[in-house]
Design an enzyme around this catalytic site. Structure first.
Site: not given
Length: 636
Positions: A335, A364, A382, A384, A386, A468, A514
């Site tokens: 992010c 992580r 991910q 991912d 945005h 979410k 996200h």
RNA sequence: GCCACUUUAGCUCAGCUGGCUAGAGCAGCUGAUUUGUAAUCAGCAGGUCGUUGGUUCGAGUCCGACAAGUGGCUCCA
């Protein structure tokens, strides 16, 4: 007194009639099969007198509620058996679960319970079951309940009783066992015919890691032995689909402590599938106006301090790396990097929505006990993106994201459940103002309702910056994993001071979405492998077609077929070995290759091939044109 | 991180109550075999039994510690 039935009928009954008598009045068969009844949605015993008007239902083994009563009762039976075997055992919770039941117990000092003890417990349960002890409910006063458990030194039940202080307290007795219990049992233990203790595990009292750890004993029971056998068979079948097992067998990936715990290494075949998935989603993204970006794997610690991730998730990130007075972190999420891309130039309302996508690898520090195959790892990628949009564009963008995620699950024909993840009560767990949270949750719910999402709400499941929409799928052994996610964020735009110039020539704050349709490539792959049991569809399979000449005499023709297929973009494997065709077929099937082409003298003569489809078998001789047609129809 | 269990060859597994050079199948390598819809035959090679302390005349086997894995629990951006 009136009882209303599920079919809408309302009948008059004498006050104090029992569920069993009502069942008998309907049919003897139903009364025989009845396990419990439901009164206004509460499961209670057949023997309890009914004293007021209610919605009435009869539950048998076919009903979820019937199984619940059965397994709830079975957990009492387990407890009774444990009490006989370990007289000083102390009991915690013992509820029914989706498949069976468990009981949390504290065993006497020095007693260990392992798999070797299962048979003993099962035998004792069966012995007690045969006594056909009735489950009988009684009222308890707070004082009596308290002193009962005080005398037994059971702090857990005492803890529970405190909670029920102002309510009606009841207990249930069967045989020599008494348990604090709200009710909902089957008539007697004799109905429990098939019993299996499945596993033991540790579990904290009340699910709090500050509390004592108890021993949780899992079991399952059935009214018939055959049903238990079927259950065990299905369980075994499911274990064969386990992605960790298939990943090894099909050479997709491996995980070894020599590389690092929770750090999967992708082999060529696994990489192939993963890349196919990436291509699939990338095409969809580009068609939807996303732009791809690439950001580094580490980032300045300050970036995460700005985003707020660092304080909120300090414990689940790898420790920062110090370089020349500066601290860097392995990227735990993408992010902040994307937010910096947004900030890279002034943005106008005409630019929005801006959609930045990246297969972003993040690291992580997951607790070691939590790691599991590809499902829970310490380094993962991910899919991912945005989306930066004006508040008035939020709904439309959310709908787009949800539809994209749904497309993924539809493409692979996966069963998915949808959760609206909202914030919980905890202080300090959430950033942002109460107003923006209410706004965000309201919009999420409106969107979900507008597109007729079949959802449930998960309180306390939100991320720290916003609510979410999560997509949850079960793995082969029934565990639930969150895959796709779509998240609303009013917090990061503030923290990063993101803005755009509106048509009014004033500065405004964008809203961020996200979203990751797969969730993570690793976890999605784990589910995908299990979903297909390794039998990947033609377009995804690393090897699509194996070509099996029967003798060397057909080699030349086989090579010709192979080059035709290769030229058409198919992935082929030619088995040139001097092995029997039976063996070649066996190995091709074990490698789960979608098609095998058997080529002998007859096929060379007729200029065709014998086609064998994986999991189907021999589908006969086909011309080259025909197989190209088949393969084309299966490609995407 | 916590609780329980597991760890023997690349893979799947034998190895009983501690006792000669730790076995098998598959995979690998070598050779023979030219075969019609799920495994041709033979030979060779491959292991300091997860690591590390201890008990013992003697440990793959018993005990402890550590590591990893599995099932749960807490956690999960």
């Amino acid at each position: 007194m009136k009882l209303s039935f599920p079919d809408g009928q309302i009948k008059e009954y004498e006050n104090g009639i029992t569920g069993l008598e009502v069942a008998k009045s309907i049919s003897e068969g139903l009364a025989r099969n009845a396990l419990a009844i439901g009164l206004d949605g509460v499961i209670i015993e057949l023997s309890r007198p009914i004293t007021q008007d209610a919605e009435f239902k009869i539950f048998t083994w076919k009903d979820i509620e019937g199984k619940e009563a059965f397994w709830h009762s079975s957990s009492h039976l387990l407890a009774e058996a444990l009490q006989e075997l370990y007289p000083d055992v102390k009991f915690g919770f013992g509820p029914p679960i989706e498949n069976g039941f468990y009981y949390d117990v504290e065993l006497p000092e020095g007693t260990k319970l392992g798999e070797d003890d299962f048979a003993k417990i099962e035998a004792k349960m069966k012995e007690l079951a045969k006594k056909k002890s009735q489950f009988v409910m009684h009222d308890w006063t707070y004082e009596d309940a308290k002193s009962y458990y005080q005398n037994r030194g059971n702090e857990f039940k005492q803890d529970l009783i405190e909670e029920f202080k102002d309510q009606k307290i009841t207990y249930c007795t069967q045989g020599n066992f008494t348990d604090l219990c709200k009710g909902g049992h089957i008539p007697h233990t004799g109905l429990i015919k098939a019993i299996k203790i499945l596993s033991v595990a540790g579990a904290y009292w009340r699910g709090n890691s500050d509390n004592k750890m108890l021993t949780r004993i899992y079991g399952i029971t059935f009214p018939k032995q055959a049903e238990l056998e079927e259950f065990m068979r299905i369980r075994e079948e499911a274990e064969k689909r386990d992605h960790r097992k298939l990943g090894k067998e099909l050479n997709l990936f491996f995980i070894t402590p020599e590389v690092g715990q929770g750090l999967p290494v992708w082999l060529p075949k696994g990489t192939f599938i993963r890349r196919k998935l990436e291509k699939f989603i990338t095409e969809e993204l580009l068609a939807r106006g996303y732009q791809e970006v690439i950001t580094p794997h580490i980032g300045n610690l300050n970036l995460y301090k700005t985003s707020g991730h660092y304080p909120y998730y300090k414990d689940s990130q790898f420790a920062p790396i110090s370089v020349e007075e500066e601290e860097y972190m392995l990227k735990p999420m993408n992010c902040p990097h994307h937010h910096k891309i947004y900030q890279n130039e002034p943005r106008s309302y005409k630019d929005l929505p801006l959609r930045f996508a990246e297969f972003g690898t993040v690291y992580r520090y997951e607790q070691s006990g939590e790691l599991s195959g590809l499902s829970r790892v310490r380094g993962f990628t991910q899919d991912d993106a945005h989306i930066y949009c004006m508040p008035e564009q939020l709904k439309e963008e959310l709908i787009n994201c949800v539809e994209l995620t749904q497309l993924v699950f539809k493409t692979f024909d996966m069963e998915v459940s949808t959760r609206l993840s909202f914030r919980g009560e905890e202080e300090n767990k959430y950033a942002g103002t109460a107003e923006s949270w209410e706004e965000a949750e309201r919009i999420v719910k409106e969107v979900a309702d507008e597109i007729n999402l079949d959802y449930f709400i998960g309180i306390g499941e939100a991320s720290f910056y916003g609510p979410k929409i999560d997509f949850i799928v079960k793995d082969a052994i029934g565990r639930k994993w969150q895959l796709g996610t779509v998240q609303v964020d009013y917090v990061m735009p503030e923290r990063f001071d993101l803005e755009y110039i509106g048509s009014d020539n004033n500065k405004h704050r964008p809203v961020i979405i996200h979203r990751a349709p797969f969730g993570s490539m690793e976890r999605f792959m784990s589910i995908l492998i299990e979903h297909f049991a390794g039998n990947f569809p033609f377009w995804l399979a690393p090897d699509q077609i194996s070509i099996l000449p029967i003798t060397d005499n057909q080699l030349e023709y086989a090579k010709k077929i192979q080059s035709i297929l290769n030229d058409n973009g198919y992935r082929t494997k030619l088995d040139e070995r001097a092995e029997k065709v039976n063996r070649k077929i066996a190995e091709s099937e074990q490698a789960k290759i979608p098609f095998s082409l058997v080529i002998g003298a007859k096929e060379v003569e007729a200029e065709n091939v014998s086609v064998r489809e994986h999991t189907v078998g021999d589908i006969g001789k086909k011309s080259i044109e025909e197989i190209l047609e088949i393969f084309k129809s299966l490609s995407r």
